[in-house]
Design a protein around this motif. Structure first.
Motif, PDB file in Angstrom:
ATOM      1  N   GLY A  59       0.815  -1.210   0.000  1.00  0.00           N
ATOM      2  CA  GLY A  59       0.000   0.000   0.000  1.00  0.00           C
ATOM      3  C   GLY A  59       0.851   1.263   0.000  1.00  0.00           C
ATOM      4  N   THR A 114      -5.994   3.019  -2.595  1.00  0.00           N
ATOM      5  CA  THR A 114      -4.912   2.543  -1.732  1.00  0.00           C
ATOM      6  C   THR A 114      -5.423   1.470  -0.771  1.00  0.00           C
ATOM      7  N   VAL A 148       1.312   4.341  -2.788  1.00  0.00           N
ATOM      8  CA  VAL A 148       1.270   5.780  -2.511  1.00  0.00           C
ATOM      9  C   VAL A 148       2.437   6.480  -3.195  1.00  0.00           C
TER      10      VAL A 148
END
Length: 488
Positions: free
Chosen positions: A184, A474, A188
């Motif tokens: 995750g 996300t 980003v």
């Protein structure tokens, strides 16, 4: 009926602020008051609001004094080396600056407190975004999403709540989730790369010398008292407005590929905004002889916060008072510094107390409980063996529309019980419950988000429109990685 009214209240609030028909403060107060009457509990509105204000008062106090503290640290030059270091590394390249924002937010998030993360990140990055005319919602969106991923740290809150609610060990929940969370976080950074690439295409790339020259032009024209300031940069020039004694720089709004990222509230920003002077080595508030005192004080403050030596509001109250007294021993100087940061303090604390009305009505009328029960009851019986996956999906909307306390202590035990009936481990349910945190950090019920948008001078509605899709993506990436790795 409570369920319908609860969803309607939240939807009305989001639509009105995103369409900019109402300010967030007004919407947070008036909409729940109106729906409280619709529910038939208007007579209890005062009790709900007082209870909500009482619950959030410590948070409001912490934010007020934390803003004063970090504002003082900006004034005295604590973050100047960070700004200069990032500028040198980024070379005034929008792509590198956006990636640097994600990296800085992720690193600072290790302290476990979202408000502190946003204050430090915005303090360091705001001058770069403003001087290069970059989209400020890119900064707030990337910072909030990175912090949301890191918010799953055991000392960040959600993991501890899940462990407490299900009587599990926080380490057993968090450690196996690390691979999925790293995926995750990587997403980003990839997102930051492409957003930065979009900003680079829109603005071009400046050299370090050009950016520093812009600062010199502003400084020189301030000294000369000219009525108009011309700031040339990012391949375009913007003329300053009329002079009434205040030198102002008019900045054009972000357009083109980053059209959703308007610099809301940035028109006619004063040049003497302390955050725009991060590279000015001659501003009168600098305290170079006290640099190491301020650095050690900040480290001690954050360490005490992580170790929970005292409640966070108490730490920031003491820290702000000490920093103000040592750096500005004369009372007129102290008044000037407090006045300089009064706008941010009032904006953020006002948002928090207004949010107390919203949460007070939402919880006091029973809307939250009714909405949660409706969602849980709506889960098909055949989904029982997949309750971990269901929990992961539900964590997105539920942690956005509810506080973490409401979700982890009210809804999660019910989901875990339903999963246990079909042989699903409570550990899997607990891990799945964490995936919604990137979206949660931009919820209107999270006080820290008002620190972020307030200090960045971004409209909450603009931030919401920009960040929700990326934060949700996300969260889903983390969920997919968890399933792929067999963690969930």
């Amino acid at each position: 009926m409570l369920t319908i009214l609860g969803f309607a209240m939240i939807a009305t609030f989001l639509v009105l602020i995103m369409m900019k028909k109402m300010s967030p403060i007004a919407a947070l107060v008036l909409i729940p008051a109106l729906f409280c009457v619709f529910v038939g509990k208007g007579a209890q509105l005062g009790d709900y609001v007082i209870e909500g204000v009482g619950n959030l008062a410590p948070t409001a106090a912490m934010l007020m004094f934390a803003i004063v503290y970090f504002g003082l640290m900006i004034d005295v030059g604590l973050f100047d080396p960070i700004v200069r270091g990032i500028l040198k590394f980024c070379k005034a390249d929008p792509l590198r600056i956006v990636v640097g924002t994600a990296l800085l937010a992720a690193i600072v998030s290790l302290d476990g407190d979202g408000s502190t993360t946003f204050m430090i990140t915005v303090s360091a990055m705001y001058p770069l975004y403003k001087r290069l005319k970059m989209s400020l919602v890119v900064m707030t969106g990337v910072a909030a999403t990175a912090n949301g991923v890191m918010n799953t740290l055991p000392w960040g809150g959600p993991t501890a709540r899940a462990a407490t609610a299900l009587k599990l060990d926080a380490g057993d929940i968090f450690v196996p989730m690390i691979p999925a969370l790293l995926v995750g976080l990587l997403f980003v950074f990839v997102l930051a790369y492409f957003l930065g690439l979009r900003e680079r295409k829109r603005l071009g790339v400046l050299s370090l010398d050009e950016v520093l020259e812009q600062e010199k032009i502003v400084k020189d024209e301030e000294k000369s008292g000219s009525e108009e300031t011309v700031l040339v940069g990012a391949g375009a020039s913007s003329a300053a407005g009329s002079g009434s004694g205040d030198d102002k720089v008019r900045t054009t709004k972000a357009t083109g590929a980053a059209g959703s990222g308007t610099d809301a509230g940035s028109e006619d920003d004063d040049v003497d905004d302390v955050r725009l002077q991060g590279l000015d080595p001659n501003r009168p508030t600098l305290r170079p002889k006290l640099y190491w005192f301020n650095a050690l004080l900040t480290v001690a403050l954050l360490t005490a916060m992580i170790m929970e030596l005292l409640p966070i509001p108490v730490l920031f109250i003491l820290g702000a008072a000490l920093a103000l007294t040592v750096n500005f021993p004369h009372i007129p100087d102290q008044k000037d510094r407090l006045a300089a940061h009064a706008d941010n303090v009032l904006n953020v604390s006002g948002m928090v107390f207004a949010a107390a009305v919203f949460t007070g009505v939402l919880q006091g009328t029973g809307m939250v409980d009714s909405m949660a029960k409706w969602i849980v009851d709506g889960i098909p019986g055949g989904m029982g063996p997949h309750m971990a996956l269901v929990t992961g999906f539900l964590s997105l909307p539920l942690t956005y529309f509810m506080s973490n306390d409401g979700f982890y202590f009210g809804v999660l035990p019910v989901l875990a019980e339903a999963g246990a009936a079909h042989g699903v481990s409570p550990l899997e349910i607990a891990r799945a419950s964490l995936v919604g945190q990137p979206l949660h950090m931009s919820s209107p019920l999270v006080p820290a988000v008002y620190v972020l948008v307030g200090m960045a001078k971004v409209e909450f509605g603009d931030h919401t429109k920009f960040v929700v899709k990326w934060a949700a993506a996300t969260s889903l990436i983390i969920l997919a990685a968890g399933v792929l790795f067999g963690i969930i």
